[in-house]
Design an enzyme around this catalytic site. Structure first.
Site, short mmCIF file in Angstrom:
data_model
loop_
_atom_site.label_atom_id
_atom_site.label_comp_id
_atom_site.label_asym_id
_atom_site.label_seq_id
_atom_site.Cartn_x
_atom_site.Cartn_y
_atom_site.Cartn_z
N ARG A 56 0.84 -1.21 0.00
CA ARG A 56 0.00 0.00 0.00
C ARG A 56 0.87 1.25 0.00
NH1 ARG A 56 -1.45 2.74 4.35
NH2 ARG A 56 -1.35 0.93 5.74
N TYR A 108 -15.98 17.82 -16.07
CA TYR A 108 -16.56 16.49 -16.20
C TYR A 108 -17.66 16.32 -15.15
CZ TYR A 108 -16.86 11.48 -15.20
OH TYR A 108 -17.32 10.21 -14.93
N ASP A 182 -6.82 19.49 -14.72
CA ASP A 182 -7.15 18.16 -15.23
C ASP A 182 -6.73 18.12 -16.70
OD1 ASP A 182 -8.34 15.85 -16.29
OD2 ASP A 182 -10.04 15.96 -14.91
N LYS A 207 -8.02 6.77 -19.48
CA LYS A 207 -8.28 7.27 -20.83
C LYS A 207 -7.05 7.16 -21.73
CE LYS A 207 -12.30 8.37 -19.04
NZ LYS A 207 -12.11 8.28 -17.59
#
Length: 396
Positions: A56, A108, A182, A207
């Protein structure tokens, strides 16, 4: 290939860097492809030098990916997360009760929803505004503003924000305000926000960066040490980290990012120009077109546009749904940036959670179609569009 859409020249060596950054075969007994280390924990040496302890907090494959992402972005530190929403929530976790955030209004749908539904109940103030207007931005910034969140080009309208000018306004008011950009639509291949003064660049790696529609992941890249330390703490303590296998897949995809983006870029511009001439199309939102309102800003800060853009036709929701039903090559799906071409109706799909009044203000109408141009042949995509338009508007 179409001519380069923007005069901003990319710094040389991107493809070479994407292949070699973070790669040191000597540390893996000469393996050219880094091994996928699946262990959850690591044996600790008795000398107190802990090294890796628990996956982690750190994993060799994640480290390799983050080093490559930072190098390509021109940043000093990169952090990967289990999803694009994971990176959004992790950056927002830098805020405290009583803080304030200014966000671009045309973001978005999922980003806006996360902010609207989570920040107020945590005692964090939120202001959405069209930051293209400097006066709007100046009026929105408050004494307790800690983050200004930008998206350029925006989703789904492809509005263009002048990153450098926006940063200048923000930092003039308060140099400690963190400017987040972004950059999912363009990737660091076509736009590098850190070069224009941004503090954090965020991605849905799902993406274009991954580009194969088989991984969900997010990332943040920064230069400032203090921000990096805070993000590292959030990454470790919140635990929204990607798996070693997913990191391997995205690292693999980075090796072909430059090739894929050139294809997306060239084909999308050809199709945008075709749509602009179509009798049933009333608007095409592609920053590479001279008709786009943000074209000049776009040329100053990018090396071209990707495969994602939107257009509006002369019908309504009925025609939009029929158009989607008529496609044979384009697939109806709420994503973008993969090798396959996708199409969707933002008003009822990706941006359905945006309040209706806000959608109307932003121009996200029932006639808006968002398309993501993949790696298919342009001729086949145009033929598919032409066929769908004929069937949809046959009697109109």
């Amino acid at each position: 290939m179409a001519d380069d859409q923007g005069p901003l020249k990319r710094k040389p060596g991107f493809a070479t860097l994407s292949i070699h950054a973070g790669l040191n075969p000597d540390q893996w007994n000469g393996a050219i492809v880094p091994p996928i280390v699946l262990t959850a924990m690591y044996k600790q040496p008795s000398n107190g030098n802990l090294g890796y302890t628990y996956s982690r907090t750190a994993n060799p494959m994640r480290d390799t990916l983050e080093q490559c992402l930072a190098a390509l972005e021109g940043g000093k530190h990169a952090f990967t997360f289990a999803s694009g929403h994971g990176v959004i929530m992790s950056v927002l976790a830098l805020l405290s009760k009583g803080d304030h955030i200014v966000s671009m209004d045309n973001v978005y749908g999922g980003t806006g929803q996360v902010m609207r539904e989570n920040l107020p109940r945590l005692g964090i103030d939120l202001t959405f505004t069209d930051v293209r207007n400097v006066r709007n931005l100046e009026n929105a910034i408050q004494d307790n503003t800690k983050i200004v969140w930008l998206e350029t080009p925006t989703n789904p309208n492809c509005r263009v924000i002048d990153i450098a000018a926006t940063v200048q306004v923000v930092k003039k008011r308060n140099d400690n305000i963190i400017v987040v950009v972004d950059n999912t639509f363009l990737t660091c291949y076509l736009q590098r926000p850190l070069d224009f003064g941004a503090d954090i660049v965020v991605y849905s790696l799902t993406k274009y960066v991954n580009g194969h529609s088989d991984v969900v992941m997010g990332a943040a890249v920064v230069n400032k040490q203090e921000i990096a330390d805070n993000l590292r703490y959030v990454q470790e303590s919140h635990g929204s980290v990607p798996s070693p296998f997913d990191c391997y897949l995205v690292n693999r995809s980075l090796k072909t990012l430059s090739l894929r983006m050139e294809r997306h870029k060239a084909t999308a511009l050809v199709i945008a120009e075709w749509l602009e001439k179509h009798p049933n199309v009333i608007e095409v939102n592609h920053p590479g077109l001279k008709s786009h309102k943000g074209h000049e800003i776009f040329k100053r800060q990018t090396s071209g546009h990707s495969g994602i853009f939107s257009f509006k036709h002369s019908g309504g929701l009925e025609e939009s749904r029929k158009l989607l039903m008529c496609f044979k090559v384009f697939l109806v799906a709420e994503s973008l940036g993969g090798y396959e071409s996708l199409v969707e109706i933002p008003a009822v799909m990706t941006h359905k959670t945006v309040p209706q009044l806000q959608k109307t203000k932003l121009g996200i109408t029932d006639s808006m179609i968002r398309i993501s141009i993949g790696l298919e042949d342009a001729e086949d995509l145009i033929a598919d569009l032409e066929n769908a338009f004929k069937k949809t508007f046959i009697n109109k």
